[in-house]
Design a protein around this motif. Structure first.
Motif, short mmCIF file in Angstrom:
data_model
loop_
_atom_site.label_atom_id
_atom_site.label_comp_id
_atom_site.label_asym_id
_atom_site.label_seq_id
_atom_site.Cartn_x
_atom_site.Cartn_y
_atom_site.Cartn_z
N THR A 2 0.91 -1.06 -0.03
CA THR A 2 0.13 0.13 -0.07
C THR A 2 0.93 1.12 -0.07
OG1 THR A 2 -1.67 0.98 1.23
CG2 THR A 2 -0.06 0.15 2.65
N SER A 3 0.55 2.28 -0.73
CA SER A 3 1.39 3.24 -0.93
C SER A 3 1.26 4.37 0.38
CB SER A 3 1.02 4.32 -2.17
OG SER A 3 1.19 3.62 -3.36
N PHE A 4 2.29 5.09 0.46
CA PHE A 4 2.20 6.16 1.54
C PHE A 4 2.84 7.51 0.89
CE2 PHE A 4 4.27 8.53 4.93
CZ PHE A 4 3.44 8.59 6.06
N GLY A 5 1.87 8.43 0.90
CA GLY A 5 2.18 9.88 0.44
C GLY A 5 1.22 9.85 -0.99
N ASP A 6 1.21 11.47 -1.04
CA ASP A 6 0.22 11.95 -2.02
C ASP A 6 0.59 11.92 -3.22
OD1 ASP A 6 1.95 13.93 -1.88
OD2 ASP A 6 0.72 15.10 -0.75
N GLY A 7 1.92 11.46 -3.68
CA GLY A 7 2.42 11.61 -5.03
C GLY A 7 2.78 12.79 -5.50
N ASN A 8 2.54 14.07 -4.68
CA ASN A 8 3.17 15.32 -5.12
C ASN A 8 4.52 15.56 -4.44
OD1 ASN A 8 0.64 15.89 -6.59
ND2 ASN A 8 -0.17 16.43 -4.39
N SER A 9 4.83 14.89 -3.65
CA SER A 9 6.30 15.19 -3.00
C SER A 9 6.64 13.89 -2.15
CB SER A 9 6.15 16.46 -2.01
OG SER A 9 5.37 15.94 -0.98
N THR A 10 8.17 13.69 -1.97
CA THR A 10 8.21 12.40 -1.31
C THR A 10 7.98 12.53 0.33
OG1 THR A 10 10.19 12.08 -3.07
CG2 THR A 10 10.44 11.13 -0.77
N PRO A 11 7.21 11.59 0.49
CA PRO A 11 6.89 11.49 2.24
C PRO A 11 7.95 11.53 3.04
CG PRO A 11 6.57 9.37 1.30
CD PRO A 11 6.98 10.22 -0.02
N SER A 12 7.83 11.81 4.17
CA SER A 12 8.62 11.69 5.27
C SER A 12 8.85 10.37 5.79
CB SER A 12 8.11 12.77 6.63
OG SER A 12 9.14 12.20 7.76
N TYR A 13 10.23 9.99 5.65
CA TYR A 13 10.42 8.61 5.90
C TYR A 13 10.18 8.32 7.60
CZ TYR A 13 11.88 7.06 1.17
OH TYR A 13 11.72 6.80 0.04
N ASP A 14 10.32 9.26 8.24
CA ASP A 14 10.26 9.21 9.83
C ASP A 14 8.71 8.93 10.10
OD1 ASP A 14 12.82 9.40 10.56
OD2 ASP A 14 12.76 11.61 10.81
N ALA A 15 7.80 9.56 9.44
CA ALA A 15 6.29 9.58 9.40
C ALA A 15 6.27 8.10 8.97
CB ALA A 15 5.83 10.39 8.70
N LEU A 16 6.75 7.51 7.83
CA LEU A 16 6.31 6.24 7.41
C LEU A 16 6.84 5.14 8.41
CD1 LEU A 16 5.63 4.35 4.95
CD2 LEU A 16 7.95 4.50 4.03
N VAL A 17 7.83 5.25 8.97
CA VAL A 17 8.21 4.45 9.99
C VAL A 17 7.36 4.30 11.14
CG1 VAL A 17 10.13 3.79 11.71
CG2 VAL A 17 10.74 4.44 9.39
N ASP A 18 6.80 5.56 11.52
CA ASP A 18 6.11 5.65 12.71
C ASP A 18 4.64 5.01 12.38
OD1 ASP A 18 7.80 7.13 14.15
OD2 ASP A 18 7.08 9.18 13.45
N GLU A 19 4.29 4.76 11.30
CA GLU A 19 3.18 4.17 10.96
C GLU A 19 3.12 2.55 11.60
OE1 GLU A 19 0.22 5.35 8.69
OE2 GLU A 19 1.22 6.67 10.00
N ILE A 20 4.34 1.98 11.44
CA ILE A 20 4.29 0.66 12.18
C ILE A 20 4.14 0.79 13.57
CG2 ILE A 20 6.03 -1.32 12.68
CD1 ILE A 20 7.29 -1.01 10.02
#
Length: 791
Positions: free
Chosen positions: A520-538
């Motif tokens: 599943t994608s993480f981010g809106d596709g307009n800019s690269t998302p924050s990887y710290d926020a991506l890790v926090d999703e876990i």
């Protein structure tokens, strides 16, 4: 006193009379009764009955027993312990000296106690329960392999393929329970294995089988070991096929109780179809002239009998039964030669309240039963199944099994197993020790056709259906899509690709089990998302894992776990370069500085002046008009640059000066040549920033990749926040570095090495300044131990 002497004399006379009676030769009986306890209507019973009759016929036609003839008394146990005991009681009333069977382990347990009391040996050809080898069953003899040996073979197959999760399906009686316990012991001796036991009642219905299999299909294990009788096995496999459990990914391993009937199922196509892809063990019986003669006589006797066909002739338990009858016959021969008598005596009296008046208590005792038992055990010969020899536990010696695979209408041999060799693709033709060394590099079985028709070895494990697939987050990047990329196709389905996705999927393919998941994608596709926020999703229990170009950092490791790094990484500084212009017309003057040119010229004129002063009075070459002398001197000094001067130097001092000058000329020419070559052939790159230290100490803007941890890292180095510029794509990288620090761009970019290498592969106007100044790696992010993920 006289009375005492009279009693002693009478006792001595009785002893002498008994001695003379025993010393007289005992004539062999005309007939010797042998019992056989079978289940007439079972598959094995239908095959064994004619085999025993043929064995008795062959023995009576031979001279093995002299004038004595074997008489076979058959009894039907119907696979019931009660009926088997009643039938055995009738056989013992007929005063049989041995009983072939019982056919099943359940009946054998009951009848073995009767045999111990009556001292009549039981010689079984198909009861494989390991507990029958215990000391309490003293008169039980087994002319077939115990399940202790067979389960070691099955455990060897499981170990060979590396399966760790096994589900054992077995009938809930002595045969099933003790056999599966042997499997557990064998697997535990080979390493950590998980065995889930699932027992089947002997009276289980089709509906109960369906319920059980449905429950098992929802579990993670896909490796099933089936240890049941053929009748129950038929119901089990037909139901498994109906529930689509005979499809790709499943593994079914059966024991010899099943493989003994699987070689010819032409009359039962439904059962044959359900067994496709099943593997199992079967006693390894090498071909021999004895076996071929047996088959020829079988056809001669039963060729016109429609109820007895090839399936009965080729049944392995029929062969064991034939050898068991010869084992008993050989034992009787030794027994008769030792003076044994086939006589029975009354049992010892028992109290009426201890069953003394019952029918069982009235069974007579075989007087020389112990002698016959020892005679049966103390022999060695070659039978249909190979060498027949019994060990100290009254079991058949040997441990060789074929690994068979059900394909089409019959079994196909795909390998061989023994304690000495383990799994081999073919049976050794020589002794096992030499063949073990010879085949040490060939420890693979032949290709197996698995359920579903595939040839790839199943993983043996899947995510349970009662669970859910893993939810894996993937960053929806804007730049560097060669690492991670997501796209939507015409069917509105999102596809994920890239280097990180390929590494993840390749890693999963090497696991010994299957894993169900979806991206599943993480981010809106307009800019690269924050990887710290991506890790926090876990940590927030929204993802089970993250797959992508995620750098392993100390901060992130405090809340999540990482896999081992799948690529190395580190931070570097990217800067624009200044290219020197070495191709203009006067570029040949650049090797030396003006002062160097001036110094060289001064030495040139000074050397010429000294040489002229020392030579013009004595050397004719330096005389003449003043103009001629000046030209000659300058030309002489100039030509020394190329070591091609024509004028000679006569004076000693002049030669000394010339030697010094030539040495200087050599140094000048070598230095000039090297410097000019460098200027003309090597592109000089002049970074504006020399490394991270000079970058931090300067005041130029610094670019970094959006969503990266680089921003936090630079802030820790006391870089002012207003100096940091977020960049998304490669085009933004190029534009910012091209503009430079004074025109709205950046003076340098700090990013990870894999990104920079990709960037510099297409952009040659930029370079890495200094060395890589951090060491890290990319890893897949997973849930820390002890944390349960849910939606």
């Amino acid at each position: 006193m006289w009375e005492i002497w009279r009693v002693l004399l009478a006792m001595q006379l009785m002893a002498v009379r008994c001695w003379f009676a025993d010393a007289q030769p005992v004539s062999p009986p005309a007939t010797i009764r042998i019992g056989a306890l079978l289940a007439y209507n079972s598959t094995i019973g239908k095959a064994v009955r004619p085999a025993l009759e043929l064995a008795v016929r062959d023995i009576n036609n031979s001279s093995l027993l002299g004038d004595s003839q074997l008489v076979l008394h058959l009894g039907n146990s119907n696979c019931s312990a009660f009926q088997g005991a009643a039938t055995a009681s009738n056989l013992l009333k007929d005063e049989v000296v041995a009983i072939l069977g019982p056919q099943t382990s359940v009946v054998s347990h009951f009848v073995s106690h009767m045999a111990t009391v009556t001292q009549v040996p039981l010689v079984s050809f198909s009861a494989t329960d390991p507990s029958l080898s215990e000391e309490q069953y003293f008169y039980f003899v087994r002319v077939t392999h115990s399940d202790d040996v067979q389960m070691q073979a099955i455990a060897g197959i499981i170990q060979h393929y590396g399966w760790r999760e096994v589900t054992a399906l077995y009938i809930d009686d002595d045969f099933g329970n003790n056999g599966i316990n042997s499997l557990l012991d064998a697997l535990q001796s080979m390493g950590p294995n998980t065995v889930r036991k699932s027992n089947l009642s002997p009276t289980i219905t089709s509906e109960e089988i369906s319920t059980l299999l449905t429950k098992l299909s929802e579990m993670e294990s896909r490796v099933f070991v089936v240890h049941v009788e053929p009748k129950l096995g038929r119901e089990l496999f037909i139901m498994a096929q109906r529930l689509q459990m005979m499809s790709q990914g499943y593994v079914w391993i059966v024991t010899e109780a099943m493989t003994s009937v699987m070689n010819d199922l032409s009359t039962d196509p439904k059962f044959s179809q359900a067994l496709q892809g099943v593997i199992g063990t079967r006693s390894h019986i090498p071909g021999s002239s004895l076996l071929q003669d047996y088959k020829d006589r079988w056809v001669e006797l039963h060729g016109n009998d429609s109820s007895v066909g090839p399936a009965q002739m080729n049944n392995v338990y029929a062969w064991y039964a034939y050898d068991a009858m010869w084992t008993v016959a050989n034992g009787i021969r030794i027994f008769l030669d030792a003076g044994g008598a086939t006589t029975f005596v009354d049992p010892p009296a028992r109290p009426s309240d201890a069953g003394g008046e019952s029918e069982l208590a009235s069974l007579k005792v075989f007087r020389d039963g112990k002698l016959l038992l020892d005679s049966i055990l103390d022999q060695q010969f070659t039978g249909l199944t190979g060498p027949v020899q019994l060990d100290e536990r009254n079991d058949l010696m040997g441990s060789s099994f074929d690994v068979v695979n059900m394909v089409g209408e019959g079994l196909r041999v795909v390998g061989y197993w023994s304690n000495a060799t383990g799994c081999l693709p073919f049976a050794p033709a020589l002794n096992t020790t030499s063949m073990l060394n010879e085949n040490s590099s060939q420890s693979q079985l032949q290709t197996v056709i698995w359920p579903g028709g595939g040839v790839d070895v199943p993983k043996g494990w899947v995510v349970p259906k009662i669970g859910r697939p893993l939810v894996i987050g993937v960053p929806n990047r804007v730049g560097y899509k060669e690492f991670v990329e997501s796209s939507v196709d015409s069917n509105n389905r999102t596809a994920f690709r890239g280097f990180c996705i390929d590494v993840f999927q390749q890693a999963l393919s090497n696991l010994p089990y299957a894993v169900s998941y979806y991206f599943t994608s993480f981010g809106d596709g307009n800019s690269t998302p924050s990887y710290d926020a991506l890790v926090d999703e876990i940590a927030e229990k929204k993802f089970d894992a993250v797959v992508g170009d995620v750098t392993i950092t100390t901060k992130r490791s405090m809340s999540v776990d990482f896999t081992q790094p799948f690529t190395t990484s580190g931070l570097v500084v990217v800067v624009p370069v200044k290219q020197s212009n070495a191709n203009y017309a006067w570029a040949f003057l650049r090797p030396f500085t003006p002062l160097m040119w001036l110094t060289t010229g001064a030495f040139f004129f000074f050397t010429g002046l000294v040489v002229w002063f020392l030579e013009h009075k004595k050397n004719r070459d330096f005389r003449g008009r003043p103009k001629k002398q000046v030209v000659t001197t300058l030309w002489f000094v100039f030509m020394t640059l190329f070591f091609s001067q024509n004028e000679r130097v006569n004076s000693t001092l002049g030669r000394a000066v010339l030697v010094i000058w030539l040495f200087v000329v050599l140094i000048i020419i070598s230095s000039y040549t090297a410097s000019l070559t460098s200027f003309l052939t090597v592109q000089q790159l002049l970074p504006t920033i020399q490394g991270i230290s000079s970058l931090v100490s300067s005041n130029v803007p610094i670019g970094y990749q959006t969503g990266s941890f680089v921003r936090d890292y630079l802030l820790q180095l006391n870089v002012a926040p207003d100096r940091l510029v977020a960049l998304n794509t490669l085009d933004e990288y190029t534009a910012a570095l091209t503009k430079g620090a004074g025109r709205g761009g950046v003076g340098a970019i700090v990013d990870e090495l894999p990104y920079v290498q990709s960037f510099l592969s297409t952009e040659c106007a930029f370079t890495i300044a200094g060395q890589e100044f951090t060491k890290s790696g990319w890893g897949f992010v997973c849930v820390p131990q002890g944390l349960t993920v849910g939606h």
